[in-house]
Design a protein around this motif. Sequence first.
Motif, short mmCIF file in Angstrom:
data_model
loop_
_atom_site.label_atom_id
_atom_site.label_comp_id
_atom_site.label_asym_id
_atom_site.label_seq_id
_atom_site.Cartn_x
_atom_site.Cartn_y
_atom_site.Cartn_z
N TYR A 1 0.67 -1.18 0.04
CA TYR A 1 0.10 0.05 0.25
C TYR A 1 1.07 1.17 0.17
O TYR A 1 0.41 2.26 -0.65
CB TYR A 1 -0.82 0.06 1.09
N ASP A 2 2.06 1.18 0.62
CA ASP A 2 2.92 2.29 0.68
C ASP A 2 3.17 3.00 -0.49
O ASP A 2 3.67 4.05 -0.88
CB ASP A 2 4.14 2.00 1.54
N ARG B 1 -9.20 -3.38 -1.46
CA ARG B 1 -8.43 -2.70 0.09
C ARG B 1 -9.54 -1.45 0.34
O ARG B 1 -9.74 -0.86 -0.59
CB ARG B 1 -7.09 -2.03 -0.54
N LEU C 1 -10.48 1.57 2.79
CA LEU C 1 -9.83 2.68 4.02
C LEU C 1 -11.24 2.84 4.41
O LEU C 1 -12.01 3.79 4.17
CB LEU C 1 -9.15 3.67 3.26
N THR D 1 -6.61 4.47 9.62
CA THR D 1 -5.13 5.15 9.10
C THR D 1 -4.54 3.94 8.00
O THR D 1 -3.95 4.37 7.28
CB THR D 1 -4.32 5.48 9.95
N GLU D 2 -4.94 2.67 8.10
CA GLU D 2 -4.50 1.73 7.45
C GLU D 2 -5.80 0.82 6.66
O GLU D 2 -6.68 0.65 7.30
CB GLU D 2 -3.55 0.68 8.09
N PRO D 3 -5.53 0.59 5.20
CA PRO D 3 -6.55 -0.14 4.71
C PRO D 3 -6.63 -1.53 5.21
O PRO D 3 -5.75 -2.17 5.91
CB PRO D 3 -6.09 -0.21 2.98
#
Length: 114
Positions: free
Chosen positions: A3-4, A64, A66, A71-73
């Motif tokens: 994801y980053d 994915r 959110l 803050t994270e999926p």
Amino acid sequence: MPYDDYDDPENTVQTRNRQAGQLDYINSYYQLPKRFGVRAVIGGRVRHTDGEGEIVDTAGQYLRLLLDGATEPVIRHATANLAYWSPTAGWVQATRLPDPYAPAGAPQGAGASR
């Protein structure tokens, strides 16, 4: 792809192509437009048992999400406890496809293969 790397400018075209292909597969395989009149799209609003949020990426045949306030999926299946927002129909609950190999009259619940 982690994801980053989602918004890495060097990978934008590759990411968008991957997402488009995976979304096409999800929409086609699970027959979301035909069965429910909705499409899984990046930015589309969804409601899961964990809460509401939006689709931010794909992960193979999964989405994915959110979730609002997160803050994270999280990764969720396109038809498992997932409803899609439709401006014309409101929240539309997706359901799993029937298992074509199940014996006639067998329950089609959480244990179904799709």
